[in-house]
Design an enzyme around this catalytic site. Sequence first.
Site, PDB file in Angstrom:
ATOM      1  N   LYS A   1     -21.262  22.028  15.139  1.00 50.17           N
ATOM      2  CA  LYS A   1     -21.751  21.120  14.091  1.00 50.17           C
ATOM      3  C   LYS A   1     -23.264  21.070  14.186  1.00 50.17           C
ATOM      4  CE  LYS A   1     -20.067  18.296  10.905  1.00 50.17           C
ATOM      5  NZ  LYS A   1     -18.829  18.493  10.134  1.00 50.17           N
TER       6      LYS A   1
HETATM    7  P1  NAD Z   1     -21.215  13.798   0.259  1.00 54.72           P
HETATM    8  O1  NAD Z   1     -22.600  13.708   0.729  1.00 54.72           O
HETATM    9  O2  NAD Z   1     -20.861  14.749  -0.834  1.00 54.72           O
HETATM   10  O3  NAD Z   1     -20.671  12.361  -0.199  1.00 54.72           O
HETATM   11  C1  NAD Z   1     -20.741  11.239   0.630  1.00 54.72           C
HETATM   12  C2  NAD Z   1     -20.346  10.016  -0.181  1.00 54.72           C
HETATM   13  O4  NAD Z   1     -20.355   8.888   0.672  1.00 54.72           O
HETATM   14  C3  NAD Z   1     -21.303   9.703  -1.336  1.00 54.72           C
HETATM   15  O5  NAD Z   1     -20.542   9.210  -2.429  1.00 54.72           O
HETATM   16  C4  NAD Z   1     -22.183   8.606  -0.753  1.00 54.72           C
HETATM   17  O6  NAD Z   1     -22.751   7.769  -1.732  1.00 54.72           O
HETATM   18  C5  NAD Z   1     -21.161   7.872   0.074  1.00 54.72           C
HETATM   19  N1  NAD Z   1     -21.768   7.039   1.095  1.00 54.72           N
HETATM   20  C6  NAD Z   1     -22.817   7.315   1.910  1.00 54.72           C
HETATM   21  N2  NAD Z   1     -23.108   6.260   2.676  1.00 54.72           N
HETATM   22  C7  NAD Z   1     -22.213   5.307   2.356  1.00 54.72           C
HETATM   23  C8  NAD Z   1     -22.006   3.978   2.795  1.00 54.72           C
HETATM   24  N3  NAD Z   1     -22.772   3.429   3.726  1.00 54.72           N
HETATM   25  N4  NAD Z   1     -20.965   3.287   2.241  1.00 54.72           N
HETATM   26  C9  NAD Z   1     -20.181   3.840   1.303  1.00 54.72           C
HETATM   27  N5  NAD Z   1     -20.340   5.091   0.832  1.00 54.72           N
HETATM   28  C10 NAD Z   1     -21.357   5.795   1.352  1.00 54.72           C
HETATM   29  O7  NAD Z   1     -20.334  14.102   1.578  1.00 54.72           O
HETATM   30  P2  NAD Z   1     -18.899  14.764   1.675  1.00 54.72           P
HETATM   31  O8  NAD Z   1     -19.074  16.227   1.850  1.00 54.72           O
HETATM   32  O9  NAD Z   1     -18.026  14.230   0.596  1.00 54.72           O
HETATM   33  O10 NAD Z   1     -18.421  14.213   3.090  1.00 54.72           O
HETATM   34  C11 NAD Z   1     -17.792  12.947   3.226  1.00 54.72           C
HETATM   35  C12 NAD Z   1     -17.085  12.878   4.576  1.00 54.72           C
HETATM   36  O11 NAD Z   1     -16.129  13.923   4.664  1.00 54.72           O
HETATM   37  C13 NAD Z   1     -17.989  13.048   5.795  1.00 54.72           C
HETATM   38  O12 NAD Z   1     -17.487  12.251   6.838  1.00 54.72           O
HETATM   39  C14 NAD Z   1     -17.816  14.519   6.136  1.00 54.72           C
HETATM   40  O13 NAD Z   1     -18.104  14.791   7.503  1.00 54.72           O
HETATM   41  C15 NAD Z   1     -16.359  14.704   5.827  1.00 54.72           C
HETATM   42  N6  NAD Z   1     -15.983  16.097   5.582  1.00 54.72           N
HETATM   43  C16 NAD Z   1     -16.542  16.818   4.561  1.00 54.72           C
HETATM   44  C17 NAD Z   1     -16.121  18.118   4.334  1.00 54.72           C
HETATM   45  C18 NAD Z   1     -16.634  18.939   3.172  1.00 54.72           C
HETATM   46  O14 NAD Z   1     -16.113  20.040   2.949  1.00 54.72           O
HETATM   47  N7  NAD Z   1     -17.596  18.455   2.407  1.00 54.72           N
HETATM   48  C19 NAD Z   1     -15.146  18.692   5.165  1.00 54.72           C
HETATM   49  C20 NAD Z   1     -14.596  17.935   6.195  1.00 54.72           C
HETATM   50  C21 NAD Z   1     -15.017  16.638   6.383  1.00 54.72           C
END
Ligand code: NAD
Length: 409
Positions: free
Chosen positions: A102
């Site tokens: 990561k």
């Molecule tokens: P992203 O940046 O596209 O979206 C994040 C979302 O969370 C946004 O809507 C943002 O406004 C919101 N957010 C941020 N801070 C916040 C808060 N304090 N309270 C409420 N909402 C808040 O990110 P993503 O890619 O959707 O990732 C989201 C989660 O999923 C993370 O934990 C990431 O590690 C996990 N994840 C993502 C992927 C992927 O393929 N993108 C894969 C596995 C896990």
Amino acid sequence: MNAYESACHYFANAASVMDLSPNMKRLLLTPEREVKVQVAMKMDNGEIATFVGYRIQHNSARGPMKGGLRFHPDVDAQEVLALASLMTWKTAVVDIPYGGAKGGISVAPKSLSDAELELMTRKFVDELQDVIGPDKDIPAPDMGTNAQVMAWIVNQYEKYHGFNPACVTGKPLELHGTDGREEATGRGVGLLTAAMLQKFNRSLDGTTIAIQGFGNVGSFAASYLHDNGAKVVAISDISGGRYDPAGIDIAAAVLHVARHRSLDGFETAQQISNEELLALDVDVLIPAALGGVLTKENAADVRAQYVVEAANGPVLPDADQILHERDIVVLPDILANAGGVTVSYFEWVQNQQYFRWDLERTRAELAKTLTVSFEKMWDIATQKHIPLRSAAYLMGIGRVGRATVLAGI
Ligand code: NAD
């Protein structure tokens, strides 16, 4: 308890069921390499800025290491290590030939101009290019990064190493990305939620759902669940929550975010806080934003019957225990959000073969991989009378441990 302590706790829980020796536990928990770099650059206004970037390569026993890059102000070495170890177990749970890593930069990406974001990304690659690569460690998008950032990464990496699309996944289609990668994590969350409900003789039809976070994962999960009959009654992002007991128009919310980059200004029946969303009276709660949102302080307020960990590490161990005692089923992150890394693997396979799959094939292979893994996890949990999380860890740690021993230490 921080993210790393939480990851160690879940590991230790599973390791105790498996009777792992203390030396094997230490070997499996210790990262292979931790890189911390300074990313120094000139901002648009001529000022010099310095950011701190990390890449932690946790384990390569089962193949090249794989894991996202996160641009977020909360990024620090402990969080990155926790997330890197989760990737080791996650790739093993879905049985793809990778280890775990990561990385990230401690920065609020929205505070940068596009030119600054690009420069910072390229400078980060300059620092990392000799430790990453298609057969070493393959980054991918995570919070705060997207296909555009991956495009800059591949372009910068290729300046050192020549044509090399497999060095990073989650790329745009025009630059050897794969159809279906962007939706993969959210779609996987949807598929697995349906698979879990089926075990309780329920379906998505009419099931009420609240989703925290409406970025990549949250929005695609919402769309899949909505399109397959569920009623998504609450969504949220950093600007706060939206609630409508009659169901939210997900397509309209997606369009709003595409236009305005956030849910700010998106009107629904009620505005709620992110904290209130976690306590809504719904069937399924899906935290899809940050880690550590369900704690010992608020776990007793959860009214959902099922929690699906779309985010990484959203349920802290104390909260997990409280949810378990309250018979709330938790679908753990190391399987629930593994759709993204699974389709990243498909992208890497296509890049290595100079061959492109169509969307139907990617979706079919994703469904197959996740279903097989879910069924195996379910069987272990049922046979051993343990929670789904422990069963998933047992699968992951067992596979990494066996590969380590077979290869010879
Ligand atoms: P992203 O940046 O596209 O979206 C994040 C979302 O969370 C946004 O809507 C943002 O406004 C919101 N957010 C941020 N801070 C916040 C808060 N304090 N309270 C409420 N909402 C808040 O990110 P993503 O890619 O959707 O990732 C989201 C989660 O999923 C993370 O934990 C990431 O590690 C996990 N994840 C993502 C992927 C992927 O393929 N993108 C894969 C596995 C896990």
